[in-house]
Design a protein around this motif. Structure first.
Motif, PDB file in Angstrom:
ATOM      1  N   THR A   1       0.829  -1.189   0.000  1.00  0.00           N
ATOM      2  CA  THR A   1       0.000   0.000   0.000  1.00  0.00           C
ATOM      3  C   THR A   1       0.873   1.252   0.000  1.00  0.00           C
ATOM      4  O   THR A   1       1.739   1.405   0.850  1.00  0.00           O
ATOM      5  CB  THR A   1      -0.899  -0.002   1.256  1.00  0.00           C
ATOM      6  OG1 THR A   1      -1.615  -1.234   1.285  1.00  0.00           O
ATOM      7  CG2 THR A   1      -1.865   1.151   1.237  1.00  0.00           C
ATOM      8  N   LEU A   2       0.609   2.161  -0.939  1.00  0.00           N
ATOM      9  CA  LEU A   2       1.412   3.372  -1.058  1.00  0.00           C
ATOM     10  C   LEU A   2       0.763   4.531  -0.306  1.00  0.00           C
ATOM     11  O   LEU A   2      -0.397   4.863  -0.541  1.00  0.00           O
ATOM     12  CB  LEU A   2       1.590   3.757  -2.531  1.00  0.00           C
ATOM     13  CG  LEU A   2       2.354   5.059  -2.771  1.00  0.00           C
ATOM     14  CD1 LEU A   2       3.791   4.961  -2.269  1.00  0.00           C
ATOM     15  CD2 LEU A   2       2.329   5.420  -4.256  1.00  0.00           C
ATOM     16  N   ILE A   3       1.543   5.117   0.587  1.00  0.00           N
ATOM     17  CA  ILE A   3       1.141   6.330   1.294  1.00  0.00           C
ATOM     18  C   ILE A   3       2.012   7.455   0.741  1.00  0.00           C
ATOM     19  O   ILE A   3       3.239   7.338   0.721  1.00  0.00           O
ATOM     20  CB  ILE A   3       1.390   6.221   2.819  1.00  0.00           C
ATOM     21  CG1 ILE A   3       0.832   4.918   3.407  1.00  0.00           C
ATOM     22  CG2 ILE A   3       0.849   7.458   3.534  1.00  0.00           C
ATOM     23  CD1 ILE A   3      -0.648   4.787   3.437  1.00  0.00           C
ATOM     24  N   SER A   4       1.385   8.537   0.271  1.00  0.00           N
ATOM     25  CA  SER A   4       2.156   9.678  -0.220  1.00  0.00           C
ATOM     26  C   SER A   4       2.140  10.789   0.817  1.00  0.00           C
ATOM     27  O   SER A   4       1.096  11.092   1.401  1.00  0.00           O
ATOM     28  CB  SER A   4       1.582  10.186  -1.547  1.00  0.00           C
ATOM     29  OG  SER A   4       1.841   9.250  -2.576  1.00  0.00           O
ATOM     30  N   VAL A   5       3.318  11.365   1.069  1.00  0.00           N
ATOM     31  CA  VAL A   5       3.479  12.452   2.022  1.00  0.00           C
ATOM     32  C   VAL A   5       3.866  13.710   1.236  1.00  0.00           C
ATOM     33  O   VAL A   5       4.803  13.671   0.446  1.00  0.00           O
ATOM     34  CB  VAL A   5       4.584  12.126   3.057  1.00  0.00           C
ATOM     35  CG1 VAL A   5       4.855  13.326   3.959  1.00  0.00           C
ATOM     36  CG2 VAL A   5       4.207  10.908   3.882  1.00  0.00           C
ATOM     37  N   VAL A   6       3.118  14.803   1.443  1.00  0.00           N
ATOM     38  CA  VAL A   6       3.427  16.071   0.788  1.00  0.00           C
ATOM     39  C   VAL A   6       3.615  17.118   1.877  1.00  0.00           C
ATOM     40  O   VAL A   6       2.697  17.408   2.640  1.00  0.00           O
ATOM     41  CB  VAL A   6       2.294  16.510  -0.180  1.00  0.00           C
ATOM     42  CG1 VAL A   6       2.659  17.820  -0.860  1.00  0.00           C
ATOM     43  CG2 VAL A   6       2.004  15.424  -1.204  1.00  0.00           C
ATOM     44  N   ASP A   7       4.833  17.650   1.971  1.00  0.00           N
ATOM     45  CA  ASP A   7       5.141  18.663   2.983  1.00  0.00           C
ATOM     46  C   ASP A   7       6.352  19.460   2.501  1.00  0.00           C
ATOM     47  O   ASP A   7       7.363  18.869   2.122  1.00  0.00           O
ATOM     48  CB  ASP A   7       5.445  17.990   4.325  1.00  0.00           C
ATOM     49  CG  ASP A   7       5.412  18.962   5.499  1.00  0.00           C
ATOM     50  OD1 ASP A   7       5.833  20.125   5.327  1.00  0.00           O
ATOM     51  OD2 ASP A   7       4.999  18.545   6.589  1.00  0.00           O
TER      52      ASP A   7
END
Length: 130
Positions: A5-11
């Motif tokens: 499962t891919l979790i994308s983090v944008v910060d």
């Protein structure tokens, strides 16, 4: 055990982005990290993302705007918003708009884990997400 499962983090905050990436990896997920909403939107990770963890206050496009853009484009990606500047009005509107969790920095590891699990289960908001 590593989930596919891919979790994308944008910060836009590099140290926070990196610590969030490491934390989610420790939970056993595959993680892609992006420094801006534009980078995420242009990435090959977008259609594969099962959950999005994004900062609220970023230059260019905020996390709230990113969530709306995804919804408008037909992407039903459960989204977790994270902010160093909690705002009840923004929080309430974001939750109405379908955001799963609205968390304050520094993020509590256990609450983040619960939010990610909730997002991956059904995308339904969990109540205890202050």
């Amino acid at each position: 055990m590593l989930h596919r499962t891919l979790i994308s983090v944008v910060d836009d905050d590099q140290p926070h982005r990196e610590s969030m990436r490491k934390l989610i990896m420790l939970l056993g997920y595959t993680v892609e990290a992006f420094s801006s909403a534009a980078d995420f939107l242009a990435s090959r990770a977008l259609p594969e993302t099962a959950c999005l963890v994004t900062d609220v206050n970023m230059p260019g496009m905020t996390g709230v705007e990113l969530h709306r853009r995804l919804v408008d484009a037909g992407y039903a990606i459960p989204t977790i918003l994270v902010t160093a500047y909690p705002d009840e009005v923004v929080r309430d509107q974001a939750l109405k708009d379908g955001v799963v969790c609205y968390l304050s920095k520094p993020v509590d590891d256990d609450i983040l884990e619960r939010c990610v699990r909730s997002a991956l289960r059904s995308g339904t908001p969990i109540e205890d997400n202050s």
